[in-house]
Design a protein around this motif. Structure first.
Motif, PDB file in Angstrom:
ATOM      1  N   GLY A   2      70.386  27.515 -73.779  1.00  0.00           N
ATOM      2  CA  GLY A   2      70.951  28.763 -74.289  1.00  0.00           C
ATOM      3  C   GLY A   2      70.807  28.927 -75.788  1.00  0.00           C
ATOM      4  O   GLY A   2      70.736  30.051 -76.301  1.00  0.00           O
ATOM      5  N   ILE A   3      70.718  27.815 -76.507  1.00  0.00           N
ATOM      6  CA  ILE A   3      70.627  27.873 -77.973  1.00  0.00           C
ATOM      7  C   ILE A   3      69.326  28.517 -78.439  1.00  0.00           C
ATOM      8  O   ILE A   3      69.228  28.973 -79.595  1.00  0.00           O
ATOM      9  N   THR A   4      68.325  28.636 -77.565  1.00  0.00           N
ATOM     10  CA  THR A   4      67.052  29.272 -77.979  1.00  0.00           C
ATOM     11  C   THR A   4      67.259  30.733 -78.387  1.00  0.00           C
ATOM     12  O   THR A   4      66.433  31.284 -79.116  1.00  0.00           O
ATOM     13  N   LYS A   5      68.358  31.334 -77.938  1.00  0.00           N
ATOM     14  CA  LYS A   5      68.664  32.724 -78.334  1.00  0.00           C
ATOM     15  C   LYS A   5      68.834  32.850 -79.852  1.00  0.00           C
ATOM     16  O   LYS A   5      68.727  33.944 -80.401  1.00  0.00           O
ATOM     17  N   GLU A   6      69.092  31.723 -80.511  1.00  0.00           N
ATOM     18  CA  GLU A   6      69.351  31.752 -81.962  1.00  0.00           C
ATOM     19  C   GLU A   6      68.092  31.518 -82.789  1.00  0.00           C
ATOM     20  O   GLU A   6      68.165  31.351 -84.003  1.00  0.00           O
ATOM     21  N   GLY A   7      66.929  31.457 -82.148  1.00  0.00           N
ATOM     22  CA  GLY A   7      65.664  31.321 -82.879  1.00  0.00           C
ATOM     23  C   GLY A   7      65.414  29.940 -83.449  1.00  0.00           C
ATOM     24  O   GLY A   7      64.798  29.797 -84.507  1.00  0.00           O
ATOM     25  N   VAL A   8      65.875  28.894 -82.726  1.00  0.00           N
ATOM     26  CA  VAL A   8      65.697  27.524 -83.227  1.00  0.00           C
ATOM     27  C   VAL A   8      64.344  26.924 -82.847  1.00  0.00           C
ATOM     28  O   VAL A   8      64.016  25.819 -83.257  1.00  0.00           O
ATOM     29  N   SER A   9      63.572  27.629 -82.032  1.00  0.00           N
ATOM     30  CA  SER A   9      62.263  27.120 -81.616  1.00  0.00           C
ATOM     31  C   SER A   9      61.159  28.092 -81.999  1.00  0.00           C
ATOM     32  O   SER A   9      61.369  29.315 -82.021  1.00  0.00           O
ATOM     33  N   ALA A  10      59.976  27.537 -82.281  1.00  0.00           N
ATOM     34  CA  ALA A  10      58.813  28.376 -82.598  1.00  0.00           C
ATOM     35  C   ALA A  10      58.230  29.021 -81.346  1.00  0.00           C
ATOM     36  O   ALA A  10      57.444  29.964 -81.431  1.00  0.00           O
TER      37      ALA A  10
END
Length: 335
Positions: free
Chosen positions: A55-63
């Motif tokens: 779910g944390i990918t919603k915060e733009g932590v991955s390229a």
């Protein structure tokens, strides 16, 4: 004489100067101890790749966008990924597990369905999973490992796939090693400097939101991915079965860190296959006080480090079992 002393004596009496085979000697000693024998074997090696979304990918932590997780699972199933190539090269059985990918896969003999949900919650705003879901992760993982063990396998490696999972691993490491985020975080899938600063900021906000957590299982529940939780459970189950554990890079090591804090003796069964190029991995291995077998600047995950290191592990067993002693070879030993 204890098994450790017997093994060390056997190693020392091979036709070589004491310690001349370096790390191979340490490996032989470890493997012999795990199997409680002077003639260890490696039978039916397996690498299990657990996949899950975050779910944390919603915060733009991955390229990379989240859909890459399921696309890479499809690549595994089609035999096109690095782990497929290396596993085939070294005759390692490969299993792929859907631990919690945000995609509905068609039923396939090649894919183990252990899906807990379609990805974890966003840990910036709530715990990644419930206590029940964490328990389910451990149960599913134990079933998978026990089945592998019952197939007469005694060596197992762990790989993962999950966009966003370096953020989870960073949080697990920061909490359990009591290190600041900056000592744990890396570029993951290849973030630029601005994206990395954003990632650090998001993870610090998550830390501030959740506050102090001491219990390793609660840390895993709060920040882990379903794939990381299942790897942790799988490692614990493999240890109970007295298997040899092959630990891959940063993500797998973060899962091991949780397992280690639950059951410290697990470190006696673990071989750390390589030093990841992911920044935090060096500090994590230093915390565990272990030396990785390889440093190839890899940071792919998938269990690739386990597969590439496997022939070295085979060499350790081969010399212990097959190399002549001074006595058997009629070679004069050091005076």
């Amino acid at each position: 004489m204890t098994i450790i002393k017997e093994l060390q004596q056997k190693i020392d009496l091979k036709t070589k100067p004491i310690g001349a085979l370096g790390t191979l000697e340490k490996l032989a000693l470890l493997i012999g101890q795990v199997q409680n024998t002077l003639t260890p074997t490696l039978t039916k090696p397996n690498i299990v790749v657990f996949a899950g979304d975050h779910g944390i990918t919603k915060e733009g932590v991955s390229a990379y966008p989240q859909e890459v997780t399921y696309q890479m699972v499809m690549n595994f199933l089609n035999g096109g990924a690095a782990i497929n190539v290396f596993s085939k090269q070294h005759h390692i059985n490969l299993k792929i597990v859907d631990a919690g990918v945000n995609f509905d896969f068609e039923p396939s003999e090649k894919l183990i369905n252990a899906k807990i949900a379609c990805g974890t919650k966003n840990f910036l705003k709530e715990k990644a999973m419930s206590k029940t879901q964490l328990a389910q992760c451990f149960d599913e993982a134990a079933k998978i490992v026990n089945e592998i063990f019952e197939s007469k396998s005694n060596v197992i490696g762990f790989g993962e796939m999950g966009i966003g999972n370096t953020s989870s691993a960073t949080m697990l490491m920061s909490y359990l090693c009591k290190l600041p985020i900056e000592k744990c975080v890396g570029r993951g899938t290849g973030l630029n400097d601005i994206q990395l600063e954003n990632k650090i900021s998001i993870l610090k906000q998550a830390q501030a939101f959740h506050g102090e957590i001491e219990d390793p299982k609660e840390v895993l529940q709060t920040f882990g991915g379903f794939e990381i939780a299942q790897i942790c459970g799988a490692m614990l189950a493999a240890f109970e079965n007295k298997m040899l554990l092959l630990i891959d890079g940063f993500i797998a090591s973060s899962a091991f860190l949780v397992a280690y804090q639950i059951k410290p003796e697990i470190i006696n069964n673990a071989i750390f296959c390589h030093l990841s190029d992911e920044y935090g991995h060096q500090n994590l291995l230093s915390y565990l006080n272990v030396d990785p077998l390889l440093k190839l600047n890899m940071r792919l995950g998938e269990g690739t480090g386990c597969a590439v290191a496997y022939p070295i592990i085979e060499s350790a067993v081969a010399f212990l079992n097959n190399m002549a002693s001074f006595e058997s070879a009629a070679v004069t030993n050091k005076q």
